[in-house]
Scaffold this active site. Structure first.
Site, PDB file in Angstrom:
ATOM      1  N   ASP A 463     -29.971  -8.596 100.696  1.00 45.46           N
ATOM      2  CA  ASP A 463     -29.647  -9.742 101.539  1.00 45.46           C
ATOM      3  C   ASP A 463     -30.882 -10.631 101.516  1.00 45.46           C
ATOM      4  O   ASP A 463     -31.949 -10.234 102.022  1.00 45.46           O
ATOM      5  CB  ASP A 463     -29.367  -9.292 102.973  1.00 45.46           C
ATOM      6  CG  ASP A 463     -28.010  -8.644 103.144  1.00 45.46           C
ATOM      7  OD1 ASP A 463     -27.361  -8.360 102.126  1.00 45.46           O
ATOM      8  OD2 ASP A 463     -27.614  -8.403 104.302  1.00 45.46           O
ATOM      9  N   HIS A 519     -31.229  -2.677  97.020  1.00 41.78           N
ATOM     10  CA  HIS A 519     -30.257  -1.884  96.262  1.00 41.78           C
ATOM     11  C   HIS A 519     -30.386  -2.169  94.764  1.00 41.78           C
ATOM     12  O   HIS A 519     -31.016  -3.144  94.362  1.00 41.78           O
ATOM     13  CB  HIS A 519     -28.844  -2.204  96.740  1.00 41.78           C
ATOM     14  CG  HIS A 519     -28.577  -1.818  98.166  1.00 41.78           C
ATOM     15  ND1 HIS A 519     -27.640  -0.889  98.523  1.00 41.78           N
ATOM     16  CD2 HIS A 519     -29.144  -2.239  99.337  1.00 41.78           C
ATOM     17  CE1 HIS A 519     -27.628  -0.740  99.843  1.00 41.78           C
ATOM     18  NE2 HIS A 519     -28.527  -1.561 100.361  1.00 41.78           N
ATOM     19  N   SER A 607     -40.321  -9.785 102.960  1.00 40.00           N
ATOM     20  CA  SER A 607     -40.879  -9.411 101.669  1.00 40.00           C
ATOM     21  C   SER A 607     -39.979  -9.894 100.554  1.00 40.00           C
ATOM     22  O   SER A 607     -39.040 -10.655 100.779  1.00 40.00           O
ATOM     23  CB  SER A 607     -41.095  -7.899 101.587  1.00 40.00           C
ATOM     24  OG  SER A 607     -41.964  -7.591 100.518  1.00 40.00           O
TER      25      SER A 607
END
Length: 651
Positions: A463, A519, A607
């Site tokens: 995301d 992911h 990050s």
């Protein structure tokens, strides 16, 4: 003509008649010119928000939607403002009276004028309209109270007897909370009705006595003002065709029908009377769209104010008006919004809408002083790097303490319209420290994986706000301004190869409010992990867009490689940043993974993840590349499509 009548007029001699005709045409052109000035004022500073800047193909045109805001029912009394955002454009209503049942109609010339807006619908374009309601009695800023999202395409196929619908307004501070209802109507115009409606309005410009009828002289002057020589030879024929009873006067509705049909056969208008743009006669669809939207906006026929990029900007419209008056606006798409303003504009891929990422103004000033000046560069050399490391370690310890749990509610309130509480796996009471909440898990199925069984389709790794570039050179031209950036510097000599050096870069920037697990974008086998020590600069665009430091090649990071069948080797770089003390992995070397599987997570802070694909292995989706070339980040979610294997596209 300006003060004439629609009845028969006495005969004039030829010279007087000629002078009178010229004078009437001049007055008409002046009146259209006033509309044109209004249009230009309306769109000054609107950037990419205009609906008129893009040509459509027939197969892409879905219709023109007329959206009307009727009113709302709120839980308490206040002065209310509503904003409508669709794609890269936002509109706002006037401010209501002090009430708990706001109605945003206004009275104009003794008539009630609805808060309405015409919106262009494209088959593959923006279709979700977000309606936000703000309370406006605060001196410092307007406060978002509730919002709803509606799919405008639903109105294309719906079967309902009612023209008005009520939608729940969602409370952005609680999961599933409702703060009121808003009533609205939406209709989709048939293209022929759109043309008739436009012609009816343009003809009304010359109906000065508002009788609803036009004389031949009035109609003739209008055609002459358009400057269409071919139409000028046919105007008498057209007028007589509409004047069925031969009394020399026809109704505007009769002429509108006639001219709409004629516009389909042989267009009469080849120049927009509002903005002055020359129209392509052969492109009747776009001419019709342009005339309809331009006339509505340019003449002030619609009450909702436009020219805004986000609902936050529109809700503080007085500031926008000041900046417009001063010929300056801090709201822009691109680098400037990220490097010199207290907000960043990103494009939400799901809703195809611009959204605003707000940063505290004091933090912006400090980041600009530190990262975008030679003085700041000097501070970096004199211990600021060590200071950032110390701050991150101290903040990390604080966020792991039980006392930090009280900050969760404040954090949610700060990002109340950007955190979906209903997606979180556990209730808020489950989290005993702030960091436990920060690394929260989502409910199963909250992030569906695009084409999960197809390994030739790569997906988003986080995301995040995404930037994608076919080459490192493109990334440095559009986004990364560090003078010493290189793929080899990013990956290190142990991992980098010639194929990676000339490969494709995808940058996933995670902001503090995001789900902070990352992911796998592809399926394959993890070959290795390489830890590279470094600094903890912020990964905010303010630093990334600085020429004085090289955030991605100087920050602490872990580089892993994934061996795949469809994409060759893919380098996956997890980058630490200010207040990100640890990068945590949930997989190990030798593991076979499927795209969409969890790879790891970041502790507190924002990050970045960067994926580097080998040369000529992936075709990134066009919309991601186009946004990146505009210096515009795209807001994506885990599992959204990223691109296709070039093996597949060539096969």
């Amino acid at each position: 003509m300006g003060h004439g009548t629609s009845k028969d007029e006495p005969q004039e001699d030829s010279s007087d008649s000629s002078a009178s005709t010229t004078s009437r045409i001049q007055r008409l052109r002046q009146r259209l010119h006033r509309h044109r000035l209004h249009f230009r004022r309306l769109h000054r500073g609107s950037g990419s928000g205009s609906q008129l800047s893009k040509l459509l193909k027939e197969e892409d045109f879905a219709g023109i939607a007329l959206l009307r805001l009727i009113g709302a029912e709120m839980r308490f009394k206040d002065k209310w403002l509503a904003c409508v955002s669709v794609g890269e454009q936002t509109f706002r209503t006037a401010i209501s009276d002090q009430t708990d049942q706001p109605v945003w109609n206004s009275v104009k010339n003794h008539y009630i004028t609805l808060q309405e807006k015409k919106l262009l619908l494209e088959r593959n374009g923006a279709r979700v309209a977000r309606i936000s309601v703000f309370e406006t009695n605060r001196l410092s800023k307007n406060n978002l109270i509730g919002y709803c999202e509606i799919d405008l395409y639903d109105f294309l196929t719906r079967d309902s007897d009612s023209d008005i619908d009520a939608y729940d307004l969602i409370d952005p501070t609680s999961a599933g909370g409702i703060v009121g209802k808003i009533r609205l109507s939406c209709s989709i115009e048939d293209p022929m009705e759109t043309e008739k409606s436009f012609v009816r309005r343009i003809l009304s410009v010359v109906d000065y006595d508002e009788s609803g009828n036009l004389s031949y002289a009035e109609f003739s002057d209008l055609i002459d003002a358009f400057g269409n020589q071919l139409a000028a030879t046919k105007k008498e024929e057209l007028f007589k065709a509409a004047d069925e009873n031969g009394d020399g006067v026809v109704s505007i509705d009769e002429l509108a029908m006639l001219l709409a049909v004629q516009q389909e056969k042989d267009p009469l208008i080849n120049c927009c009377p509002v903005c002055g743009e020359i129209l392509q006669i052969s492109d009747r669809l776009n001419a019709m769209i342009h005339l309809t939207l331009c006339f509505d906006e340019g003449t002030g026929n619609q009450v909702m104010a436009g020219g805004f990029l986000t609902d936050k900007q529109a809700s503080n419209g007085w500031m926008f008006k000041v900046s417009e008056w001063a010929h300056f606006s801090s709201y822009e798409v691109g680098l400037r919004s990220g490097s010199s303003a207290s907000h960043i504009l990103v494009f939400d891929r799901r809703t195809k809408r611009l959204v605003e990422e707000t940063i505290d103004a004091k933090i912006v000033l400090s980041m600009r002083a530190l990262y975008q000046s030679k003085v700041g560069l000097g501070l970096m050399d004199k211990g600021a790097k060590e200071l950032l490391q110390s701050i991150s370690e101290k903040q990390g310890r604080k966020m792991d303490s039980p006392e930090s749990a009280k900050d969760i509610e404040k954090f949610i309130c700060l990002f109340k319209d950007q955190i979906n509480l209903s997606e979180i796996k556990y209730p808020l009471e489950h989290f005993k420290t702030f960091n436990e909440f920060f690394i929260r898990e989502l409910k199963p199925g909250a992030r569906p994986i695009t084409n999960a069984e197809r390994d030739d389709v790569a997906v988003s790794a986080a995301d995040s706000r995404l930037m994608a570039f076919e080459t490192a050179e493109d990334s440095m031209r559009f986004w990364i301004k560090g003078r010493k950036f290189s793929v080899q510097g990013l990956l290190g000599t142990e991992v980098c190869s010639d194929a990676f050096s000339d490969g494709t870069l995808v940058i996933f920037r995670l902001a503090p409010q995001d789900y902070h697990h990352f992911h796998f974008p592809v399926s394959g086998t993890i070959e290795k992990f390489v830890e590279i020590p470094g600094c903890l600069y912020t990964v905010n665009p303010i630093a990334v867009n600085s020429k004085y430091c090289n955030v991605f090649t100087e920050n602490k990071r872990v580089v892993s490689t994934i061996s795949t069948k469809e994409f060759g080797k893919v380098a996956f770089v997890a980058i630490g940043a200010t207040m990100v003390g640890s990068i945590n992995f949930t997989k190990k070397e030798g593991d076979y993974v499927k795209k969409g599987d969890e790879f790891g997570y970041f502790s507190f802070g924002g990050s970045t993840v960067i994926c580097v694909f080998e040369k000529d292995t992936i075709k990134i989706d066009n919309d991601l590349l186009e946004n990146s070339s505009r210096h515009l980040e795209t807001l994506v979610s885990v599992g959204m499509q990223l691109g296709l294997s070039i093996k597949k596209t060539l096969g």
